[in-house]
Each structure stands twice: as structure tokens, then as C-alpha cells.
Design a protein around this motif. Structure first.
Motif, PDB file in Angstrom:
ATOM      1  N   GLU A  56      -9.113  54.271  43.102  1.00  0.00           N
ATOM      2  CA  GLU A  56      -9.176  53.708  41.760  1.00  0.00           C
ATOM      3  C   GLU A  56      -8.630  52.290  41.732  1.00  0.00           C
ATOM      4  N   GLY A  57      -9.197  51.480  40.848  1.00  0.00           N
ATOM      5  CA  GLY A  57      -8.726  50.120  40.680  1.00  0.00           C
ATOM      6  C   GLY A  57      -7.410  50.084  39.938  1.00  0.00           C
ATOM      7  N   SER A  75     -12.235  42.409  38.226  1.00  0.00           N
ATOM      8  CA  SER A  75     -12.887  43.695  38.023  1.00  0.00           C
ATOM      9  C   SER A  75     -12.179  44.795  38.788  1.00  0.00           C
ATOM     10  N   ALA A 120     -13.969  47.555  39.467  1.00  0.00           N
ATOM     11  CA  ALA A 120     -15.091  48.333  39.993  1.00  0.00           C
ATOM     12  C   ALA A 120     -15.108  48.262  41.512  1.00  0.00           C
ATOM     13  N   ARG A 121     -14.867  49.383  42.124  1.00  0.00           N
ATOM     14  CA  ARG A 121     -14.729  49.437  43.574  1.00  0.00           C
ATOM     15  C   ARG A 121     -15.969  48.920  44.301  1.00  0.00           C
ATOM     16  N   TYR A 122     -17.161  49.223  43.781  1.00  0.00           N
ATOM     17  CA  TYR A 122     -18.400  48.903  44.499  1.00  0.00           C
ATOM     18  C   TYR A 122     -18.640  47.393  44.620  1.00  0.00           C
ATOM     19  N   LEU A 123     -17.938  46.590  43.842  1.00  0.00           N
ATOM     20  CA  LEU A 123     -18.106  45.135  43.890  1.00  0.00           C
ATOM     21  C   LEU A 123     -17.361  44.491  45.052  1.00  0.00           C
TER      22      LEU A 123
END
Length: 122
Positions: free
Chosen positions: A46-47, A104, A106-109
């Protein structure tokens, strides 16, 4: 090539403080959006906090008011000051870098990741 290495994780008591550091390869901190993520056993990553090149930040609700992300461009270092730690903050903490224009969680970034550092709060 972007390289990231975290340090500063250790075992602390509830209510204590820790300061995590992430050493980055040259020009990474100033040219990338940087983030801190964490992963507890049995849970997803998690971020936690993110900072862009302008110094704009974003935090997970669970850490707002307790954690502070900052950046030292001259030292190519990303920092995470963690205060008033709770047992639920226990996790492996990861530093990450993203080629985006805004902070951000958002992990995928994020394309680049360090190996992580363990934080245990009891």
C-alpha cells in the motif's frame, strides 16, 4: 539506471519515532516522483506517502499527521519521518520512483523499487 536502497528500519515501541532514508542514484530524486510504500505479512503493498519535484505531497489517511515525507535533492535522498508509531505500522517499507508529474499512491505507476527495510512496532 535508477537504483534505490532503503535504510533506517528497526524495532520500536508504540508511540516511538523512526526516520527512514532512501539512497537513490544521481538525479533520481529531483527528476522523479518518489513514494514510500509498505507491505505487512499477508497484505498487499500500500502507498504511504509521495512527493513530486515541486515538493507537493500526498499521504494515506492512516498516516496523515504522523508521517512526513521529504526530499534532499543534493544528497539524492528521500526521507520518511514516522512519529507516534502504532503496531499496525509494522511492515516492510519500500522506496519507489515514478515518471509522472504529480504525487501518487498508486503502486502501478512506479517502475523502480528498492529492496525494502523492516519496521516493527510493538
Amino acid at each position: 539506471h535508477v537504483q534505490l536502497v532503503e535504510s533506517g528500519g528497526e524495532s520500536v515501541q508504540t508511540g516511538g519515532s523512526l526516520r527512514l532514508s532512501c539512497a537513490a542514484s544521481p538525479n533520481t530524486i529531483s527528476n522523479y516522483v518518489m513514494g514510500w510504500f509498505r507491505q505487512a505479512p499477508g497484505k498487499g503493498r500500500e502507498g504511504v506517502a509521495s512527493i513530486d519535484s515541486n515538493g507537493d505531497t500526498t499521504y494515506a489517511d492512516s498516516v496523515k499527521g504522523r508521517f512526513t515525507i521529504s526530499r534532499d535533492n543534493a544528497k539524492n535522498a528521500l526521507l520518511l519521518q514516522m512519529d507516534n508509531l502504532r503496531p499496525e505500522d509494522s511492515a516492510i517499507y519500500y522506496c519507489a520512483a515514478a515518471r509522472i508529474g504529480f504525487p501518487s499512491l498508486a503502486r502501478y505507476l512506479y517502475a523502480y523499487w528498492g529492496p525494502g527495510t523492516q519496521v516493527t512496532v510493538s
